[in-house]
Design a protein around this motif. Sequence first.
Motif, PDB file in Angstrom:
ATOM      1  N   THR A   1       0.824  -1.207   0.000  1.00 43.94           N
ATOM      2  CA  THR A   1       0.000   0.000   0.000  1.00 43.94           C
ATOM      3  C   THR A   1       0.859   1.258   0.000  1.00 43.94           C
ATOM      4  O   THR A   1       0.561   2.231  -0.702  1.00 43.94           O
ATOM      5  CB  THR A   1      -0.952  -0.018   1.200  1.00 43.94           C
ATOM      6  OG1 THR A   1      -1.759  -1.204   1.139  1.00 43.94           O
ATOM      7  CG2 THR A   1      -1.876   1.182   1.196  1.00 43.94           C
ATOM      8  N   ALA A   2       1.944   1.256   0.776  1.00 45.95           N
ATOM      9  CA  ALA A   2       2.854   2.402   0.764  1.00 45.95           C
ATOM     10  C   ALA A   2       3.491   2.575  -0.613  1.00 45.95           C
ATOM     11  O   ALA A   2       3.655   3.707  -1.104  1.00 45.95           O
ATOM     12  CB  ALA A   2       3.930   2.234   1.835  1.00 45.95           C
ATOM     13  N   ALA A   3       3.866   1.450  -1.237  1.00 49.40           N
ATOM     14  CA  ALA A   3       4.430   1.509  -2.584  1.00 49.40           C
ATOM     15  C   ALA A   3       3.420   2.082  -3.566  1.00 49.40           C
ATOM     16  O   ALA A   3       3.765   2.884  -4.451  1.00 49.40           O
ATOM     17  CB  ALA A   3       4.884   0.111  -3.027  1.00 49.40           C
ATOM     18  N   THR A   4       2.173   1.678  -3.407  1.00 52.13           N
ATOM     19  CA  THR A   4       1.117   2.204  -4.276  1.00 52.13           C
ATOM     20  C   THR A   4       0.998   3.720  -4.121  1.00 52.13           C
ATOM     21  O   THR A   4       0.848   4.456  -5.105  1.00 52.13           O
ATOM     22  CB  THR A   4      -0.221   1.530  -3.948  1.00 52.13           C
ATOM     23  OG1 THR A   4      -0.096   0.117  -4.132  1.00 52.13           O
ATOM     24  CG2 THR A   4      -1.341   2.056  -4.834  1.00 52.13           C
ATOM     25  N   ALA A   5       1.063   4.185  -2.874  1.00 52.72           N
ATOM     26  CA  ALA A   5       0.971   5.628  -2.637  1.00 52.72           C
ATOM     27  C   ALA A   5       2.093   6.378  -3.344  1.00 52.72           C
ATOM     28  O   ALA A   5       1.909   7.529  -3.774  1.00 52.72           O
ATOM     29  CB  ALA A   5       0.998   5.907  -1.139  1.00 52.72           C
ATOM     30  N   CYS A   6       3.256   5.725  -3.499  1.00 51.68           N
ATOM     31  CA  CYS A   6       4.385   6.369  -4.176  1.00 51.68           C
ATOM     32  C   CYS A   6       4.081   6.713  -5.624  1.00 51.68           C
ATOM     33  O   CYS A   6       4.641   7.675  -6.168  1.00 51.68           O
ATOM     34  CB  CYS A   6       5.615   5.462  -4.127  1.00 51.68           C
ATOM     35  SG  CYS A   6       6.410   5.349  -2.530  1.00 51.68           S
ATOM     36  N   VAL A   7       3.249   5.910  -6.284  1.00 49.77           N
ATOM     37  CA  VAL A   7       2.989   6.121  -7.708  1.00 49.77           C
ATOM     38  C   VAL A   7       1.709   6.904  -7.946  1.00 49.77           C
ATOM     39  O   VAL A   7       1.316   7.102  -9.105  1.00 49.77           O
ATOM     40  CB  VAL A   7       2.944   4.777  -8.471  1.00 49.77           C
ATOM     41  CG1 VAL A   7       4.259   4.030  -8.298  1.00 49.77           C
ATOM     42  CG2 VAL A   7       1.779   3.901  -8.013  1.00 49.77           C
TER      43      VAL A   7
END
Length: 395
Positions: free
Chosen positions: A311-317
């Motif tokens: 989820t944090a990785a998703t927020a990055c994009v």
Amino acid sequence: MTQPTSIRPAGGTRRSGGQTAIPCWFMRGGTSRGPFFRAADLPSGRAARDAVLLAALGSPDPRQIDGLGGAHPLTSKAGIVGPGSRPGVDLDFRFAQLQPESDVVDTTLNCGNMLAAVVPFAVESGLITPVGDTTTARVLTLNTGVTADITIATPEGPDGRYVEYAGATHIDGVPGTAAPVTIDFLDTAGSVCSSLLPTGNVRDRVETASTGPVDVTCVDNGQPLVVVAAADLGRTGYESVADLGADEELKARVEELRLACGELMGLGDVTAKNYPKMTLVAPPAHGGTLSTRSFIPHVCHASIGVLAAVTAATACVLDGSVAHAVAAPAGADGTVSVEHPSGEFSVVLGLDPADPQHVTRSALLRTARLIMAGDVLVPHSTTHDGATPSQEESR
């Protein structure tokens, strides 16, 4: 695969003195660990099932001295696995989060780390039979409805195919190396919340008495998460776990913010809930994409949970998000390196070419290991509540 003769068939619980012996496989999955059970070996009624899990882990007690728990949320978990209940699904997995000092068993959220142990456990316990050098099973997480294809190594041995635990894969937070467990999530958006962005916005401004106005990104791609810049809370985002654990002023502010965001995300009063998780973010410090410090939800995580990392990785994009503002660009292949206190966690995101903010796939590597197989003993009264077994609840 030839099954060990010491392992009883499903439903094979038995009396042992004044206690009930229940078949149990103690597994490490990723950076978590806990007992795994076949669903048929546990009471079908929720109250009786939860009583067994509490007794097995030793909760409520801060040391969990009378059970298998490790006196920490990361080692106060359990897995329940059974045959798939839907077409195309091989295994059903129910994750149970317990707390050392609480008598609540939370089966609302997923745990991607414990998920890594599901297929090894299923082979060890006879729920599935490996047929090749690798075995892939589709797993449905009953907690949230998320499905994943999980692949493990199952080479041929003298007595048939077996789960290979030795290998060269290292994950930060676990000593040594082990065989890889590949987890390919099929659809994780809105796992608990109504959608990927439950507030409808990539960024929201939330004001509380202790924090003042703070920008947050509320996102759920497998785990309801509130992403906030560490700098906006007066911290660097590079503090140690010990320092953050001792920072009572920060934890009080983070909790106040969490309660406000829970309402904003449509989750209601989250005071007694383990979600949303809170993640403080900062620019990467070690060549990754993003630096994180996660709270689960009141204890600083020594690393980061699998689905929190996704989820944090998703927020990055997500252009315009709090994470995107401090993150380095993702790799050309969609790899996002999420830094955490114990190292880093790489997540490979598949993005829709027509909509770069639509994540179509989340894949990652974990490892797992069988630590013990045998019986866990619980008081006989725990498994006998006199009630008619109820149907398994969806959560």
